[in-house]
Write an enzyme that holds these catalytic residues in place. Sequence first.
Site, short mmCIF file in Angstrom:
data_model
loop_
_atom_site.label_atom_id
_atom_site.label_comp_id
_atom_site.label_asym_id
_atom_site.label_seq_id
_atom_site.Cartn_x
_atom_site.Cartn_y
_atom_site.Cartn_z
CB ALA A 17 -6.59 -3.90 -8.37
CB CYS A 18 -7.31 -1.97 -3.48
SG CYS A 18 -6.66 -0.51 -4.28
CB THR A 19 -9.54 -6.61 -2.06
OG1 THR A 19 -9.95 -6.95 -3.38
CG2 THR A 19 -10.40 -5.50 -1.54
CE LYS A 49 -4.04 -2.04 0.37
NZ LYS A 49 -5.13 -1.88 -0.58
#
Lengths: 137, 179
Positions: free
Chosen positions: B108-110, A101
């Site tokens: 995508a972020c998960t 992230k």
Amino acid sequence: MPVYSDKVMGHFMNPRNVGEIEDADGIGEEGNPVCGDMMTFYIKVNDSRLSDIKFKTFGCGAAIAVSSIVSEMARGKTLEEARKITPALVAEELQGLPKNKHHCSNLGAQALNKAIDDYLSKQGKPVKTRRREKRNG
Amino acid sequence: MHSAKTMEKRGFAATSVPVDGYGLVELDELAKSIREDTIVVSIMHANGEVGTIQNIKEIAKLLKGRGIVGHPDNRLPGNASFCIEFIEGEGMLMLLSSRGIAASSGSACTSKALKASHVLTAMRIPPEIAQSSLLFTLGRDNTEEDIEYVLETLPPIVDRLRQMSPLYAKFLKKQSGGR
């Protein structure tokens, strides 16, 4: 879902400075919905200080928390000081970000810098070239 | 999919047949892909991510009398899959989770690889819309009240994230005839 710090969760659940500034002095957009994150920062500048800052963000929990903390870190700062908000400082302020992230903290710092660039170019002032932060994502 | 890849490594030829926007195997494409030497057609009968159920009957008709083994794979749990435009899946999951609802997303972020779900990609869902994928699955312990609770809880979450979304703001401006 990734494991986030309490600080990230706090800013995600209760983000500060969400919104738009109608008569913004500078607007900076960074990221792309295709990649999953997009941030837009709006700034007002008074006496070379960021007198107001708001954001809108499309993205994951980290992206929203990053936008919120960047807005808090930058508010009231001079443009020079705001330029010094690096992705590493943002991540540190959030008590760390999961490895995958970190690109979110890059986006936050870049979007803020773009808003400052936009302000400067509208003022007819030279836009400083700066070292590009390396992207992780 | 992995089995087909393994077979390819062992010298067999494998063909992937495309799906339509709902994830249904395109029967014309399937018919065209079947060769003289085809020995097996493997179909995921029901997709565990988006809930598409294939038309196995029609597919079986295509294979009949051609010495091909059909191999329907998987059975459908009670699932409902959505893409909620202008917001991203992980944010929805986090807010749902804070209200006691467990769901999943193909955004995508998960994913660890930060890549959108290959199922949604195969369905040619545009990547920015695949980011907003949301999947609910029912287990044996779920009740009708649980579903009611989700229906009450989800809309305010969607509103909240949309209020933060620059994409939604742009969409609204466009709707009202502005820039």
